[in-house]
Design a protein around this motif. Structure first.
Motif, short mmCIF file in Angstrom:
data_model
loop_
_atom_site.label_atom_id
_atom_site.label_comp_id
_atom_site.label_asym_id
_atom_site.label_seq_id
_atom_site.Cartn_x
_atom_site.Cartn_y
_atom_site.Cartn_z
N THR B 236 0.83 -1.20 0.00
CA THR B 236 0.00 0.00 0.00
C THR B 236 0.87 1.25 0.00
OG1 THR B 236 -1.67 -1.23 1.22
CG2 THR B 236 -1.90 1.16 1.19
N MET B 310 -5.88 -1.47 2.92
CA MET B 310 -5.20 -1.84 1.68
C MET B 310 -6.18 -1.71 0.51
SD MET B 310 -3.40 -5.43 0.61
CE MET B 310 -2.07 -5.47 -0.60
N HIS B 314 -6.11 1.63 -2.18
CA HIS B 314 -5.86 1.32 -3.59
C HIS B 314 -7.01 1.81 -4.47
CE1 HIS B 314 -2.52 -1.28 -2.33
NE2 HIS B 314 -2.13 -1.25 -3.58
N GLY B 318 -8.09 -1.91 -6.16
CA GLY B 318 -8.06 -2.83 -5.02
C GLY B 318 -9.29 -3.72 -4.95
N ALA B 325 -4.84 -7.19 -3.36
CA ALA B 325 -5.45 -6.70 -2.11
C ALA B 325 -6.55 -7.63 -1.61
CB ALA B 325 -5.98 -5.28 -2.31
#
Lengths: 404, 355
Positions: B236, B310, B314, B318, B325
């Motif tokens: 991250t 995370m 993102h 993500g 992730a």
């Protein structure tokens, strides 16, 4: 505790040293002073020392053991790390405490040893080592808090002396101090490079100190006004313009003493779970009856246990030459969080009794709980606020950049 | 990082290098997509066994290295970083149960095979979806064990089960009287319901042993979680330095800097708590139970925080299956739940401390 290796080798130098320390302490530390150090003297001011306390202070000073790692020529004892550890262990074992302390020991002394001239060190260090001269810190100003480098107090070059004008604030212990180490501006055209590190006598003409009353009722900080104060040139530490570098170095000593060094106090006192049972009783399963409170107590206790493990880990890592541990950067914030959570839980557990201010109807512990809770709000502000510490972690440890 | 001796340092460095070179997250993704019945890459497991990892907590007289739990934890931490699928944690926990148990026959029969990586073993404790070791219906009579165990890790491939019954811990080997039903879960790893119907069982010890073994398994699990959290955080942090919006790297925004600083702070505490538990076990301290509950509660809370951040930090990428992730998020929740979530361990910690 002595390691197995140390115990196996009774004639090793460190073991001989331990025996010496033990014997000296037995001869000089009066058992009546066990655990009686005044932990709140920084907040409440120095108290009149009893004859016993005075004798203990002088005995420690004569050995140089108040500042055991400092060079012997300046009043320290020149001990190495292992010896300092042994000294601390032996003192802790019998409840003895170091009577020499304050800002001179924690911050200014180590900085002056690094940057001072021979004359400056000879003049100032011994008086810190024997606890006769009290120092205060002249850093913050009304317009320079977290942005310390914007400070304005001006030291004008007058040939053989500086003429100092301006105001400092949050001067810890200013009303009890003999001398002040201050950051002053010697050049108004540069920000960081215009700052110098100057030593000022608090009884010099033109220095005026006004204590600031805090929400806790105590006045550990002052406003300090400087009006046409003459300061000799030889009181400049380092070069003109080098003050920011020296001042930051000093802050490193401050932060390490605020977190690691002061940590023993965090874990002192009655466990908060036991306090809760004392005030709130227990249910038929022996639990604190208020489940919400109980779970917040556990979270706090776990936080503080994990912090204790982190302090230990950082110390071991530093000792094993893995270099300074990245964990040290979190100490100030976590220490503040734990101090404040504990105080908040304390007053909540005590109910109205935890908010007593003074007078009848409250125990001394309850009044202390109120005052400790309020005073504790300072911990996340002084010495680099929680927000500043987060900036430091983000930039120095995580390599995140400044906003453009 | 805990202070390590020379053996431990070598072991950790070797594990890290192997995990990065031979078992990156892409290797786990391959296993997930191929979906072998056993839930891990058999070749990778053989490589781990060749490096001696299966015998880290097995006594030397039974073919192990007896390097201890901090060593096991450091290896699992490295595997956790890359989400490496392996039966190491389960097998080591079962090996610990046998090594601590009272059956010499079990030790000489099974420990050498476990240490050589020839036998996959696992713990079968819980009987429902929430960790509750005090509520066990499984019974043993006349040397045979009957009961149903839920969500047994590596239950699809294990040949050897360490099973909790009402009066203690038992060893069940082979397939006689054993039925497995796979439970396909979000983390794409092996979990199975395992039913024992009069399976031959050998006693290893009483309920104290059951609790002791659960604590060892929990500490090892927390080490895997530590590796996951560290890596999820590092990925991250790197992403925030690459992603540009409003003409700036995301990592220059103070709101994000402070969230990262907060996570970093919790991660440091997590490392201390996890290593503290592993060290307490190696030192045979009397407060291992408290140290383990501290580790698992802190590990669960911290991995929870880091894994959800995370995904959030993102942004849209993500949320995609293509990005890692989601793999961290899904595995995180499974490990948070396994052997008791944070709430379970806070409750236990309070009880152990008398309030």
């Amino acid at each position: 505790m002595a390691s197995a290796a140390e115990l196996d080798a009774p004639t090793s130098p460190i073991d001989t040293f331990r025996a010496e320390v033990r014997q000296w302490l037995a001869e000089h530390f009066p058992p009546s002073l066990k655990h009686k150090d005044n932990a709140m003297s920084a907040v409440d001011g120095p108290t009149e020392l009893s004859a016993e306390e005075l004798a203990w202070k002088e005995a420690v000073a004569s050995k140089g053991w108040g500042v055991p790692s400092w060079p012997a020529q300046y009043g320290g004892a020149g001990l190495d790390k292992a010896q300092v550890r042994v000294l601390n262990e032996e003192m802790g074992r019998i409840g003895a405490w170091n009577p020499i302390g304050g800002m001179g020991v924690m911050m200014f002394g180590p900085t002056l040893l690094e940057y001072g001239t021979e004359a400056q060190k000879s003049e100032h260090i011994p008086a810190i080592a024997n606890g006769t001269v009290r120092w205060c810190q002249g850093y913050s100003e009304p317009g320079a808090g977290s942005d310390l480098a914007s400070l304005q107090m001006f030291a004008e070059d007058k040939g053989d002396h500086y003429l100092v004008n301006g105001q400092k604030t949050w001067t810890s212990g200013g009303q009890w101090a003999d001398k002040c180490f201050a950051l002053v501006r010697t050049d108004k055209t540069k920000k960081h490079e215009g700052i110098s590190f100057l030593l000022i006598d608090m009884d010099a003409e033109g220095v005026e100190v006004k204590p600031i009353r805090l929400i806790s009722g105590s006045s550990p900080f002052c406003e300090t006004f400087f009006t046409n104060v003459k300061v000799p040139k030889e009181n400049l530490v380092g070069r003109e313009g080098e003050g920011w570098t020296i001042g930051k170095r000093l802050l490193q000593h401050e932060r390490s003493s605020l977190s690691g060094g002061g940590s023993a106090r965090l874990f002192a006192g009655k466990p908060i779970g036991a306090l809760a049972k004392e005030y709130r009783g227990e249910d038929d399963k022996g639990r604190v009856p208020d489940q919400d409170l109980r779970m917040r107590i556990v979270r706090h206790e776990m936080d503080s246990r994990a912090f204790a493990l982190t302090l230990r880990r950082a110390a071991l890592e530093a000792k094993s030459n893995q270099g300074p541990s990245a964990a040290t950067s979190i100490m100030k914030n976590v220490g503040a969080r734990i101090t404040q959570d504990r105080a908040e839980l304390g007053i909540e557990i005590m109910g109205m009794n935890g908010l007593g201010w003074e007078g009848e109807g409250f125990s001394a512990d309850e009044i202390a709980q109120t005052r400790t809770w309020l005073w504790g709000k300072a911990v996340s502000i002084y010495g680099g606020s929680t927000e500043i510490q987060n900036n430091v972690i983000a930039k120095r440890i995580l390599g995140m950049l400044d906003h453009q | 990082m805990a202070v390590l001796n020379e053996e431990q340092t070598m072991l950790r460095d070797m594990a890290r290098e192997w995990a990065d070179n031979e078992a990156p997250v892409s290797a786990f993704r391959k296993v997930r997509n191929a979906a072998p019945a056993e839930g891990y890459d058999a070749a990778a497991w053989r490589a781990m066994a060749e490096m001696g990892w299966a015998g880290i907590v097995v006594p030397e007289e039974h073919g192990g290295s007896a390097f201890g739990y901090l060593s096991l934890g450091m290896v699992l931490e490295q595997l956790g970083r890359n989400l490496t699928a392996s039966p190491l944690a389960s097998t080591a926990a079962a090996a610990a149960a046998i090594a601590l148990g009272t059956s010499d026959a079990a030790k000489s029969d099974w420990l050498p095979k476990i240490a050589a990586g020839e036998v996959i073993a696992t713990l079968a404790i819980d009987e429902g979806p929430v960790h509750d070791p005090a509520n066990i219906a499984t019974t043993v009579s006349g040397g045979t064990l009957t009961g149903t165990k839920a969500f047994v890790a590596e239950g699809d491939s294990a040949q050897l089960f360490v099973v909790s019954a009402q009066d203690g811990l038992y060893l069940v080997s082979g397939d006689q009287g054993v039925t497995r039903a796979p439970r396909k879960m979000a983390d794409s790893r092996s979990h199975a319901q395992v039913s024992f119907a009069g399976a031959a069982a050998e006693k290893l010890g009483g309920p104290e042993l059951t609790q002791q073994v659960i604590d060892l398994a929990t500490a090892a699990l927390a080490a895997e979680m530590l590796g996951m959290a560290e890596q999820a955080f590092a990925v991250t942090n790197d992403y925030l330095k690459q992603r540009v919006q409003f003409g700036q790297q995301l990592s220059t925004f103070q709101a994000l800097q402070h969230r990262m600083a907060k996570m970093f702070t919790e991660l440091e505490l997590m490392r201390s708590a996890v290593e503290g538990a592993l060290e307490a076990i190696d030192a045979k301290r009397s407060d291992v139970d408290q140290a383990v509950s501290l580790a698992k509660a802190v590990a669960s809370d911290t991995l929870h925080l880091v894994s959800r951040e995370m995904v959030q930090l993102h942004g849209g990428i993500g949320m995609t299956d293509e990005h890692d992730a989601g793999l961290y998020l899904k595995r995180a929740r499974v490990l948070e739940t396994m052997w008791g979530n944070a709430a379970f361990h806070r409750e236990r910690f309070a009880r152990l401390n008398g309030y």
